[in-house]
Design a protein around this motif. Sequence first.
Motif, PDB file in Angstrom:
ATOM      1  N   SER A   1       0.815  -1.217   0.000  1.00  0.00           N
ATOM      2  CA  SER A   1       0.000   0.000   0.000  1.00  0.00           C
ATOM      3  C   SER A   1       0.846   1.264   0.000  1.00  0.00           C
ATOM      4  O   SER A   1       0.381   2.329   0.394  1.00  0.00           O
ATOM      5  CB  SER A   1      -0.932   0.001   1.222  1.00  0.00           C
ATOM      6  N   ALA A   2       2.102   1.159  -0.434  1.00  0.00           N
ATOM      7  CA  ALA A   2       2.976   2.330  -0.581  1.00  0.00           C
ATOM      8  C   ALA A   2       3.818   2.141  -1.833  1.00  0.00           C
ATOM      9  O   ALA A   2       4.056   1.008  -2.278  1.00  0.00           O
ATOM     10  CB  ALA A   2       3.869   2.499   0.652  1.00  0.00           C
ATOM     11  N   GLY A   3       4.279   3.247  -2.406  1.00  0.00           N
ATOM     12  CA  GLY A   3       5.020   3.179  -3.653  1.00  0.00           C
ATOM     13  C   GLY A   3       6.499   2.911  -3.479  1.00  0.00           C
ATOM     14  O   GLY A   3       7.043   2.952  -2.380  1.00  0.00           O
ATOM     15  N   TYR A   4       7.153   2.569  -4.619  1.00  0.00           N
ATOM     16  CA  TYR A   4       8.604   2.357  -4.703  1.00  0.00           C
ATOM     17  C   TYR A   4       9.068   1.161  -3.867  1.00  0.00           C
ATOM     18  O   TYR A   4      10.083   1.224  -3.172  1.00  0.00           O
ATOM     19  CB  TYR A   4       9.367   3.639  -4.315  1.00  0.00           C
ATOM     20  N   TRP A   5       8.315   0.063  -3.961  1.00  0.00           N
ATOM     21  CA  TRP A   5       8.701  -1.176  -3.293  1.00  0.00           C
ATOM     22  C   TRP A   5       8.851  -2.293  -4.325  1.00  0.00           C
ATOM     23  O   TRP A   5       8.098  -2.378  -5.292  1.00  0.00           O
ATOM     24  CB  TRP A   5       7.648  -1.606  -2.267  1.00  0.00           C
ATOM     25  N   GLY A   6       9.819  -3.167  -4.082  1.00  0.00           N
ATOM     26  CA  GLY A   6       9.965  -4.396  -4.842  1.00  0.00           C
ATOM     27  C   GLY A   6       9.967  -5.579  -3.886  1.00  0.00           C
ATOM     28  O   GLY A   6      10.455  -5.467  -2.753  1.00  0.00           O
ATOM     29  N   VAL A   7       9.411  -6.693  -4.330  1.00  0.00           N
ATOM     30  CA  VAL A   7       9.369  -7.914  -3.524  1.00  0.00           C
ATOM     31  C   VAL A   7       9.948  -9.036  -4.360  1.00  0.00           C
ATOM     32  O   VAL A   7       9.503  -9.270  -5.494  1.00  0.00           O
ATOM     33  CB  VAL A   7       7.929  -8.260  -3.095  1.00  0.00           C
ATOM     34  N   GLN A   8      10.923  -9.757  -3.814  1.00  0.00           N
ATOM     35  CA  GLN A   8      11.503 -10.870  -4.572  1.00  0.00           C
ATOM     36  C   GLN A   8      11.847 -12.057  -3.671  1.00  0.00           C
ATOM     37  O   GLN A   8      12.306 -11.907  -2.542  1.00  0.00           O
ATOM     38  CB  GLN A   8      12.745 -10.422  -5.340  1.00  0.00           C
ATOM     39  N   GLY A   9      11.555 -13.252  -4.223  1.00  0.00           N
ATOM     40  CA  GLY A   9      11.987 -14.500  -3.603  1.00  0.00           C
ATOM     41  C   GLY A   9      11.059 -15.092  -2.584  1.00  0.00           C
ATOM     42  O   GLY A   9      11.423 -16.056  -1.903  1.00  0.00           O
ATOM     43  N   TRP A  10       9.804 -14.604  -2.450  1.00  0.00           N
ATOM     44  CA  TRP A  10       8.879 -15.060  -1.423  1.00  0.00           C
ATOM     45  C   TRP A  10       7.921 -16.126  -1.961  1.00  0.00           C
ATOM     46  O   TRP A  10       7.648 -16.195  -3.162  1.00  0.00           O
ATOM     47  CB  TRP A  10       8.073 -13.887  -0.878  1.00  0.00           C
ATOM     48  N   GLU A  11       7.383 -16.931  -1.046  1.00  0.00           N
ATOM     49  CA  GLU A  11       6.300 -17.863  -1.367  1.00  0.00           C
ATOM     50  C   GLU A  11       5.085 -17.492  -0.536  1.00  0.00           C
ATOM     51  O   GLU A  11       5.174 -17.373   0.695  1.00  0.00           O
ATOM     52  CB  GLU A  11       6.688 -19.312  -1.089  1.00  0.00           C
ATOM     53  N   VAL A  12       3.932 -17.305  -1.208  1.00  0.00           N
ATOM     54  CA  VAL A  12       2.755 -16.746  -0.559  1.00  0.00           C
ATOM     55  C   VAL A  12       1.526 -17.588  -0.896  1.00  0.00           C
ATOM     56  O   VAL A  12       1.311 -17.956  -2.057  1.00  0.00           O
ATOM     57  CB  VAL A  12       2.529 -15.290  -1.017  1.00  0.00           C
ATOM     58  N   THR A  13       0.710 -17.883   0.123  1.00  0.00           N
ATOM     59  CA  THR A  13      -0.539 -18.611  -0.077  1.00  0.00           C
ATOM     60  C   THR A  13      -1.645 -17.959   0.756  1.00  0.00           C
ATOM     61  O   THR A  13      -1.373 -17.322   1.771  1.00  0.00           O
ATOM     62  CB  THR A  13      -0.424 -20.093   0.339  1.00  0.00           C
ATOM     63  N   THR A  14      -2.901 -18.120   0.312  1.00  0.00           N
ATOM     64  CA  THR A  14      -4.055 -17.665   1.098  1.00  0.00           C
ATOM     65  C   THR A  14      -5.150 -18.731   1.027  1.00  0.00           C
ATOM     66  O   THR A  14      -6.200 -18.529   0.432  1.00  0.00           O
ATOM     67  CB  THR A  14      -4.606 -16.321   0.584  1.00  0.00           C
ATOM     68  N   PRO A  15      -4.961 -19.877   1.635  1.00  0.00           N
ATOM     69  CA  PRO A  15      -5.927 -20.964   1.510  1.00  0.00           C
ATOM     70  C   PRO A  15      -7.153 -20.764   2.395  1.00  0.00           C
ATOM     71  O   PRO A  15      -7.068 -20.238   3.503  1.00  0.00           O
ATOM     72  CB  PRO A  15      -5.120 -22.175   1.983  1.00  0.00           C
ATOM     73  N   SER A  16      -8.303 -21.145   1.891  1.00  0.00           N
ATOM     74  CA  SER A  16      -9.529 -21.297   2.674  1.00  0.00           C
ATOM     75  C   SER A  16      -9.809 -20.126   3.607  1.00  0.00           C
ATOM     76  O   SER A  16      -9.525 -20.171   4.798  1.00  0.00           O
ATOM     77  CB  SER A  16      -9.472 -22.595   3.497  1.00  0.00           C
TER      78      SER A  16
END
Length: 527
Positions: free
Chosen positions: A172-187
């Motif tokens: 929710s803010a600008g000028y960010w990068g995200v790398q190398g993560w694993e993300v889930t949102t089950p059920s």
Amino acid sequence: ATQQFSASVTGISNTSVTWTVAGPGCSGTVCGTVSSSGFYTAPTSVPSPANATITARSQQDTTKFAVAAVTIAPAPAQVPSGKTYYLAPMGDGGNDSNSGLTAITPWLSPNHSVNCGDVLLAAAGDYDSANFWNAQWGHVTCAAKNDVAWLKCATFDTCKISSTARAAMFISAGYWGVQGWEVTTPSGGNTCINIAPAYWGPSGTTQIDHIILANNVVSRCDGDGIGSGNGSGTAVGTDYVAYLGNIAYDTGHAFCAAGLSFWAPVASDTVAGTHYYMAGNFAWDNHSTCGDAEGIILDTLDGVEAGRTPKPYDQQVVAVNNMVMWNDGPGMQVDLNMNGTPNSHSHVYMIHNTLVNNGVGPSTANYCAQLVVGTTVNAETYGNLSATYQDHCFGGSITTSWAEAAAYAPSSTNSIHNEYVYSSYGHAVGSIASAGVVIGPNISSNPMFVNPSKPGAPNCTGKTSVPDCLSAVIADFTPTESTALSYGYQMPSSVSVNDPLYPQWLCTVTHLPNGLVTPGCGTAPPQ
């Protein structure tokens, strides 16, 4: 630096021009070079005098020409690569009261004021989504607007977030990068990674620009795998967004969703060139509760679904070198890019993607294709490899399965050309209520993939990157028919080429992972 020039020729049938560089002391390449498409590359050193003229001359009537003046300045001094901060889960000492400056005093969240070029290096472990959600992202100072601060997993695919109550990451803010993560949102969760202005507070009225998602794995998401957009009806949203080399697998279990989505962008400036860029990604086995379930969708560029008419988004959007297969809906689609006034809409390029056997899930749509040019203008596709081995889509016997299709896009500004389009039932390119779309020339032949079977769940343990993790999948979907080898997904090169569709704003980003996409900031022509 580089600069794309364009020339408009009226009054004659041949609108082609010849580009040249000239000026005092401009012999050879002393003052730089300009390509046949008007793409200018400055020299590596400043000539004397430090100016030149770019000329576009009519090829039909060489007495007619136009000029543009160029001043060549020294490249800005390289800024330091930034500080390194450290992150860890709460159970491993993560605490936002720490200094964050060492691995033994790590922060718990990215909710800190940092600078472009800084890296928040996250230790392996399981993280709480509450620390990466709405309003948990700090302010990034980036005066030159040419970089990001990175939230980087120290070891690829070992930093993990799983949420059953919300989006696992809500940037929710600008000028960010995200790398190398694993993300889930089950059920009970939602989108795995969401990019949008915050829902409340001062940042809810702040434009979100310059976001990069690179080398991440999102899977078993209740909503989109990765989605960017804005709140319905708001005047702010997202711009300058790039998804580079991510996996989106098994998303959309509880919402109207897609694997990877650009939705309802809001332009932050009028700078030419590519603003939204989706490259080197992999999307398969994605679902939806509303029948969408595209692997990749470039959606609501005109803002109509977000209640933001009449002003459409009019910046360039590119989807290139992605691999998309076995999704419930179309493999890739651009939609809603023709409503609103003034009549200025995004130019959309979908090029060199591999799309195979999509449209396998339930849907009420009356069209289906591996690549869909939907309700849009200014859309161009070329170099794609689209193949279907089924006669009909959606598990029935009514909806034809096309390799590619233009659906409700009746405009000659749309074109599907120089494609490798194959259907084992003869349905190469279809036009559904889309008179005027330019179709062809295309090749229609079996690409003879090595092993075009549906991949299983990704397991990237011990791998160094998404391409490394999916090396077997890439091999399986490599064509053996020689004429098809130059179409569709191509293994990225680390050598930068001259690619006018590559986002120039990525050329100054530090710590960008190698091997996900071929950088387009160089002077050599693309292979």
